[in-house]
Design a protein around this motif. Structure first.
Motif, short mmCIF file in Angstrom:
data_model
loop_
_atom_site.label_atom_id
_atom_site.label_comp_id
_atom_site.label_asym_id
_atom_site.label_seq_id
_atom_site.Cartn_x
_atom_site.Cartn_y
_atom_site.Cartn_z
N VAL A 3 0.88 -1.08 0.22
CA VAL A 3 0.10 0.15 0.09
C VAL A 3 0.85 1.25 0.03
N ILE A 4 0.49 2.17 -0.79
CA ILE A 4 1.16 3.63 -1.01
C ILE A 4 0.21 4.52 -0.32
N LEU A 5 0.79 5.73 0.63
CA LEU A 5 -0.02 6.74 0.98
C LEU A 5 0.67 8.05 0.51
N GLU A 6 -0.15 8.76 -0.42
CA GLU A 6 0.25 9.81 -0.97
C GLU A 6 -0.37 10.95 -0.26
N ALA A 7 0.20 11.97 0.00
CA ALA A 7 -0.34 13.17 0.69
C ALA A 7 -1.24 14.07 -0.18
N ARG A 8 -0.65 14.15 -1.46
CA ARG A 8 -1.34 14.93 -2.38
C ARG A 8 -2.02 14.13 -3.55
N GLU A 9 -1.50 14.47 -4.82
CA GLU A 9 -1.92 13.52 -5.86
C GLU A 9 -0.47 13.16 -6.61
N VAL A 10 -0.26 12.05 -7.28
CA VAL A 10 0.57 11.78 -7.75
C VAL A 10 1.17 12.60 -8.85
N ALA A 11 2.26 13.04 -8.81
CA ALA A 11 2.91 13.92 -9.95
C ALA A 11 2.77 15.42 -9.62
N LYS A 12 1.89 15.60 -8.51
CA LYS A 12 1.79 17.23 -8.21
C LYS A 12 2.66 17.72 -7.13
N GLY A 13 3.59 16.79 -6.61
CA GLY A 13 4.65 17.12 -5.55
C GLY A 13 5.70 17.28 -6.26
N PRO A 14 7.02 17.32 -5.65
CA PRO A 14 8.26 17.23 -6.07
C PRO A 14 8.68 16.33 -7.23
N ALA A 15 8.18 15.44 -7.18
CA ALA A 15 8.64 14.22 -8.38
C ALA A 15 7.91 14.81 -9.84
N GLY A 16 6.93 15.65 -9.88
CA GLY A 16 6.57 16.39 -11.05
C GLY A 16 6.79 17.56 -11.40
N ARG A 17 7.93 18.24 -10.39
CA ARG A 17 8.39 19.48 -10.38
C ARG A 17 9.71 19.71 -11.17
N ASN A 18 10.44 18.44 -11.09
CA ASN A 18 11.88 18.75 -11.51
C ASN A 18 12.11 18.82 -12.90
N SER A 19 13.31 18.92 -13.36
CA SER A 19 13.63 19.30 -14.97
C SER A 19 13.52 18.05 -15.70
N GLY A 20 13.53 16.89 -15.14
CA GLY A 20 13.65 15.70 -15.95
C GLY A 20 14.87 15.11 -16.18
N PHE A 21 15.88 15.32 -15.75
CA PHE A 21 17.25 14.78 -16.08
C PHE A 21 17.55 13.88 -15.36
N MET A 22 17.88 12.62 -15.97
CA MET A 22 18.28 11.16 -15.22
C MET A 22 19.80 11.24 -15.71
N ILE A 23 20.56 11.60 -14.76
CA ILE A 23 22.40 11.76 -14.96
C ILE A 23 22.91 10.82 -14.36
N ASP A 24 23.83 10.16 -15.19
CA ASP A 24 24.65 9.15 -14.87
C ASP A 24 26.04 9.65 -14.41
N VAL A 25 26.39 10.59 -14.75
CA VAL A 25 27.98 10.95 -14.32
C VAL A 25 27.89 12.16 -13.46
N PRO A 26 29.01 12.40 -12.43
CA PRO A 26 28.86 13.44 -11.39
C PRO A 26 28.07 14.44 -11.61
N HIS A 27 27.49 14.85 -10.56
CA HIS A 27 26.60 16.03 -10.71
C HIS A 27 26.06 16.48 -9.14
N ASN A 28 27.29 17.08 -8.76
CA ASN A 28 27.15 17.53 -7.14
C ASN A 28 26.85 19.12 -7.30
N LEU A 29 25.53 19.36 -6.86
CA LEU A 29 25.03 20.62 -6.74
C LEU A 29 25.82 21.70 -5.98
N SER A 30 26.32 21.14 -4.76
CA SER A 30 26.86 21.79 -3.54
C SER A 30 28.29 22.11 -3.90
N ALA A 31 29.00 21.42 -4.90
CA ALA A 31 30.46 21.51 -5.14
C ALA A 31 30.75 22.83 -5.83
N GLY A 32 29.75 23.41 -6.47
CA GLY A 32 29.92 24.75 -7.36
C GLY A 32 30.48 24.36 -8.73
#
Length: 448
Positions: A65-94
């Motif tokens: 069973v899955i409980l979702e607070a809102r609706e599927v895809a209305k939260g952060p999962a449906g709000r990103n840019s859609g990149f599935m990246i394989d190589v290093p991608h550390n935002l905090s490193a600058g």
């Protein structure tokens, strides 16, 4: 008896363009009444749905069973840019340059494990290239500093034998139609997804084997004997094992307090336009995807469906420990994005933006996940460190393997990480993090 009263519920600001233009194929089914299950997953994003997918393969006879607070895809999962990246991608490193080769090789291997997991899902559920496109991605440079960062990244990728191609200004113009960019760095292993459609297709494909209840926020999670009881507004779920796929909201459940950075980023999506509306070649190819050479710059994507195109631009980061931002903030940044878009596409200046929104990220200071069995029978698959599509997919997979005791070869390495390190107390953390973000954004300059 252990009892966690959930301190905050998700609050998403603005309408995500991805969610607005993506169809939904299954019926909304809130939780009604008290039920039991073998497994409870809280959160129907990349982590939660990936955990459910893995569990349904490992334990096909179990009730999930899955409980979702809102609706599927209305939260952060449906709000990103859609990149599935394989190589290093550390935002905090600058910057994106590769670190220790052994650590980097392990990260790439894990990222590709998650991407292959997603690729199998896409194939099984018949996702088109509009939803799942293994096109690679380009780090676009608009300044001398951006070109230097791309050159440095290319050299570090070359040292570990990773394929990459440097693009000149003319190649960038042919791809995007824009004269804004001086060069680019293409890496072939990334996959571009329409995040809301991917998440919705996965959620639909898991049913009825997995029961997904939306508009069913968990208000209290308590342990009674061997079982966990999750209380929602109109019912409850009792299960011996629970996986939390709630990203930064793991703090709202009483865990990892003072250890997670709650970052928001912002995006706008244009009105749909036809190929000939602004003249030939003004926006380049039907589909392309650009990350900024400087991580604090602008991410830009073009998508096309049935002869109509849209461009998405994502800029700005803010640190908001309260896990919510205002409509006024989104509107203010959308005005900045208007200028950023017009600078890249002057022939399209004034093209209306149909949607503007904010999306939450969760990072740790030492760039590790909030993962593991945090209480008996309670598992965390949280803190995606700015790459939610891949890292959350991986965390969901690993949590299912850990909880079932049937781990893959990667599990021991994945779980053998320190916990997120402590942040300075407030308000010092807020002042420090936002100051660093703003400095880095100003330094990004023309990349933003």
């Amino acid at each position: 008896m252990t009892r966690h009263v959930v301190s905050r519920l998700p609050c998403d600001t603005g309408t995500s363009g991805w969610e607005a233009i993506g169809e939904r194929s299954f019926t909304l089914k809130p939780l009604e009444g008290d039920i039991t299950a073998d497994w409870l997953i809280i959160g129907a994003g990349f982590a939660g749905l990936s955990a459910a997918r893995r569990l349904s393969s490992l334990r096909p006879a179990d009730r999930i069973v899955i409980l979702e607070a809102r609706e599927v895809a209305k939260g952060p999962a449906g709000r990103n840019s859609g990149f599935m990246i394989d190589v290093p991608h550390n935002l905090s490193a600058g910057e994106y340059s590769v670190a220790d080769e052994t650590v980097t090789a392990a990260e790439i291997r894990q990222n590709r494990l998650a991407i292959n997991f997603a690729r199998n899902i896409a194939e099984e559920f018949g996702m088109s290239r509009e939803v799942f496109d293994p096109s690679g991605k380009v780090n676009a440079a608009a300044s001398a500093r951006g070109m230097e960062l791309n050159d440095k990244y290319a050299r570090s990728l070359g040292r570990i034998g990773e394929a990459h191609t440097l693009l000149d200004a003319e190649q960038m113009r042919e791809m995007t139609g824009s004269h804004y960019y001086r060069g680019g760095l293409h890496t072939p292993g990334a996959v571009m997804i329409q995040p809301a459609r991917y998440i919705r297709t996965l959620a639909a494909g898991l049913q009825p084997k997995v029961c997904v209840h939306e508009h069913s926020p968990v208000l209290e999670l308590s342990k009674a004997g061997r079982d966990w009881i999750a209380k929602s507004s109109r019912g409850s779920v009792t299960a011996p094992k629970v996986i939390l796929g709630v990203n930064g909201h793991i703090e709202s459940f009483g865990h990892f307090a003072g250890r997670l950075l709650h970052i928001f980023t912002y995006a706008s999506m244009t009105k749909a336009f036809s190929k000939d509306e602004f003249g030939p070649g003004v926006s380049g190819n039907d589909r392309w995807a650009l990350l900024p050479a400087d991580p604090m710059g602008a991410t830009v994507r073009k998508v096309t469906s049935e002869g109509r195109s849209r461009i998405v631009i994502r800029t700005r980061f803010t640190y908001d420990p309260a896990l919510k931002v205002s409509e006024q903030r989104v509107a203010h940044i959308a005005a900045e994005q208007r200028k950023s878009f017009d600078g890249r596409f002057p022939e399209m200046a004034g093209l209306p933006m149909d949607y503007s929104w904010a999306g939450a990220l969760c990072l740790s200071k030492n760039h590790v996940p909030a993962f593991g069995e945090i209480e008996d029978g309670l598992y965390s698959a949280c803190c995606e460190n700015g790459l939610g599509t891949v890292k959350s997919t991986l965390a969901g997979m690993m949590a299912a393997d850990l909880a079932t005791g049937s781990g893959c070869a990667e599990l021991e390495q994945y779980r053998n990480q320190p916990e997120p390190s402590r942040l300075p107390p407030q308000p010092f953390a807020w002042l420090g993090v936002n100051s660093v973000i703003r400095f880095q954004e100003l330094r990004a300059g023309r990349e933003g």
